[in-house]
Design an enzyme around this catalytic site. Structure first.
Site, PDB file in Angstrom:
ATOM      1  N   CYS A 110       0.850  -1.188   0.000  1.00  0.00           N
ATOM      2  CA  CYS A 110       0.000   0.000   0.000  1.00  0.00           C
ATOM      3  C   CYS A 110       0.889   1.243   0.000  1.00  0.00           C
ATOM      4  O   CYS A 110       1.995   1.235   0.529  1.00  0.00           O
ATOM      5  CB  CYS A 110      -0.895   0.003   1.245  1.00  0.00           C
ATOM      6  SG  CYS A 110      -2.013   1.428   1.318  1.00  0.00           S
TER       7      CYS A 110
ATOM      8  N   ASP B 233       0.586   3.732   1.696  1.00  0.00           N
ATOM      9  CA  ASP B 233       0.609   4.310   3.041  1.00  0.00           C
ATOM     10  C   ASP B 233       2.051   4.591   3.503  1.00  0.00           C
ATOM     11  O   ASP B 233       2.916   3.717   3.435  1.00  0.00           O
ATOM     12  CB  ASP B 233      -0.070   3.333   4.015  1.00  0.00           C
ATOM     13  CG  ASP B 233      -0.414   3.991   5.344  1.00  0.00           C
ATOM     14  OD1 ASP B 233      -1.606   4.056   5.666  1.00  0.00           O
ATOM     15  OD2 ASP B 233       0.517   4.430   6.043  1.00  0.00           O
TER      16      ASP B 233
ATOM     17  N   ARG C 266       3.269   4.715   6.259  1.00  0.00           N
ATOM     18  CA  ARG C 266       3.713   3.998   7.455  1.00  0.00           C
ATOM     19  C   ARG C 266       4.166   2.566   7.178  1.00  0.00           C
ATOM     20  O   ARG C 266       4.537   1.845   8.109  1.00  0.00           O
ATOM     21  CB  ARG C 266       2.574   3.974   8.495  1.00  0.00           C
ATOM     22  CG  ARG C 266       2.158   5.363   8.952  1.00  0.00           C
ATOM     23  CD  ARG C 266       0.832   5.317   9.670  1.00  0.00           C
ATOM     24  NE  ARG C 266      -0.253   4.882   8.767  1.00  0.00           N
ATOM     25  CZ  ARG C 266      -1.511   4.689   9.159  1.00  0.00           C
ATOM     26  NH1 ARG C 266      -1.839   4.881  10.425  1.00  0.00           N
ATOM     27  NH2 ARG C 266      -2.428   4.315   8.279  1.00  0.00           N
TER      28      ARG C 266
ATOM     29  N   HIS D 286      -2.059  -3.872   5.047  1.00  0.00           N
ATOM     30  CA  HIS D 286      -1.790  -3.495   6.441  1.00  0.00           C
ATOM     31  C   HIS D 286      -3.094  -3.175   7.149  1.00  0.00           C
ATOM     32  O   HIS D 286      -4.020  -2.626   6.563  1.00  0.00           O
ATOM     33  CB  HIS D 286      -0.833  -2.299   6.500  1.00  0.00           C
ATOM     34  CG  HIS D 286      -1.417  -1.031   5.934  1.00  0.00           C
ATOM     35  ND1 HIS D 286      -1.912  -0.029   6.729  1.00  0.00           N
ATOM     36  CD2 HIS D 286      -1.616  -0.621   4.663  1.00  0.00           C
ATOM     37  CE1 HIS D 286      -2.369   0.953   5.954  1.00  0.00           C
ATOM     38  NE2 HIS D 286      -2.203   0.616   4.705  1.00  0.00           N
TER      39      HIS D 286
ATOM     40  N   CYS E 177      -5.724   0.227   7.158  1.00  0.00           N
ATOM     41  CA  CYS E 177      -5.619   0.764   5.798  1.00  0.00           C
ATOM     42  C   CYS E 177      -6.800   1.708   5.499  1.00  0.00           C
ATOM     43  O   CYS E 177      -7.967   1.304   5.542  1.00  0.00           O
ATOM     44  CB  CYS E 177      -5.598  -0.384   4.795  1.00  0.00           C
ATOM     45  SG  CYS E 177      -5.335   0.191   3.100  1.00  0.00           S
TER      46      CYS E 177
HETATM   47 CO    CO Z   1      -3.346   1.287   3.100  1.00  0.00          CO
END
Ligand code: CO
Length: 214
Positions: free
Chosen positions: A43, A45, A47, A99, A102
Site C-alpha cells: 500500500c 501508506d 507507514r 496493512h 488501511c
Molecule cells: Co493502506
C-alpha cells in the site's frame, strides 16, 4: 530560508557517506545492476515502506505500491512492473502486503463519497460483496475492517496468480512463489496469511488457461 524538505537532503548526504564509510565499493557495485529476489506489492501508506519493515537493503526488493495494494489486470503500471520482475529480473517471490488500519479499505467500507478514488476503491467493494456474509457476521466495525484487509490481500494474491504473466511463468516451470502478508502498524509485525494457491484457490480453476498446447 530552510524548508522542511532540506532535512531530506541532509539525511541523504549522511546516509551516502555512512554507506561509503562501511563499504567504499557500495555505490559502484550497486550501479552494476540489480538482482532482487522479491517483488513487493504494498500500500502507498507512508507507514508501511517495504524495505524498512523487512529490514532489507537497496537492491533486495523490487517494489510497486498503490492505494490498498490492489492487483488490477488493466493497470498498465502494475502489469509492467510484474512482467519486468517475472520475465527479466526473475524474482522468486511475489508478496502482496496489506496493512491493518488501511485507509483505502476503511473508505471502501463506508458509504461516503471520496471523489475519483471511489473508482479505485470499487475493487475493494467487490471483495466486500464477495465475502459479505462472512463480513456482516462480524459485530464490531474494527473486526470487519481487519477482516476485509486480510480478505483483500487474499483476493489480490488470487488475482495475481491468474495474470497471464504468472500463469505463463508457472507453465514454463519458472520458480515463483506468491505470498499474502498483512503488516500490523500498531506493533510493527508482519503476519503471513499462509496462502497456498493450489489449496486455497482450487475452486477458481475456471480462470485457468491451459497453455500446454501453445
Ligand atoms: Co493502506
Amino acid at each position: 530560508m530552510k524548508f522542511s524538505y532540506d532535512k531530506l537532503f541532509e539525511n541523504n548526504k549522511a546516509w551516502a557517506s555512512r554507506q561509503t564509510e562501511q563499504d567504499p565499493g557500495y555505490f559502484s557495485n550497486m550501479a552494476l545492476g540489480q538482482n532482487p529476489e522479491y517483488l513487493f506489492i504494498g500500500c502507498s501508506d507512508s507507514r508501511a515502506p517495504a524495505s524498512v519493515i523487512t529490514g532489507t537493503r537497496p537492491g533486495e526488493i523490487f517494489e510497486h505500491r498503490n492505494i490498498s495494494n490492489l492487483v488490477i489486470s488493466t493497470d498498465m503500471n502494475l502489469m509492467a512492473v510484474l512482467q519486468y520482475s517475472v520475465d527479466i529480473l526473475k524474482v522468486k517471490h511475489i508478496v502482496v502486503c496489506g496493512h491493518y488500519g488501511c485507509g483505502g479499505v476503511k473508505a471502501a467500507l463506508s458509504k461516503t463519497h471520496n471523489g475519483l478514488i471511489d473508482n479505485w476503491l470499487r475493487s475493494i467493494r467487490d471483495v466486500y460483496r464477495q465475502y459479505r456474509k462472512e463480513l456482516d457476521h462480524l459485530t464490531s466495525e474494527e473486526e470487519k475492517w481487519r477482516k476485509l484487509v486480510e480478505l483483500n490481500v487474499q483476493e489480490q494474491v488470487f488475482r495475481l496468480s491468474m495474470t497471464s504473466i504468472v500463469q505463463e511463468a508457472l507453465d514454463r516451470h519458472q520458480e515463483i512463489h506468491l505470498h499474502g502478508w498483512v503488516y500490523e502498524i500498531e506493533n510493527g509485525l508482519i503476519r503471513d496469511l499462509d496462502l497456498n494457491i493450489k489449496r486455497d484457490f482450487k475452486d477458481f480453476d475456471i480462470y485457468n488457461c491451459d497453455h500446454s498446447h501453445d
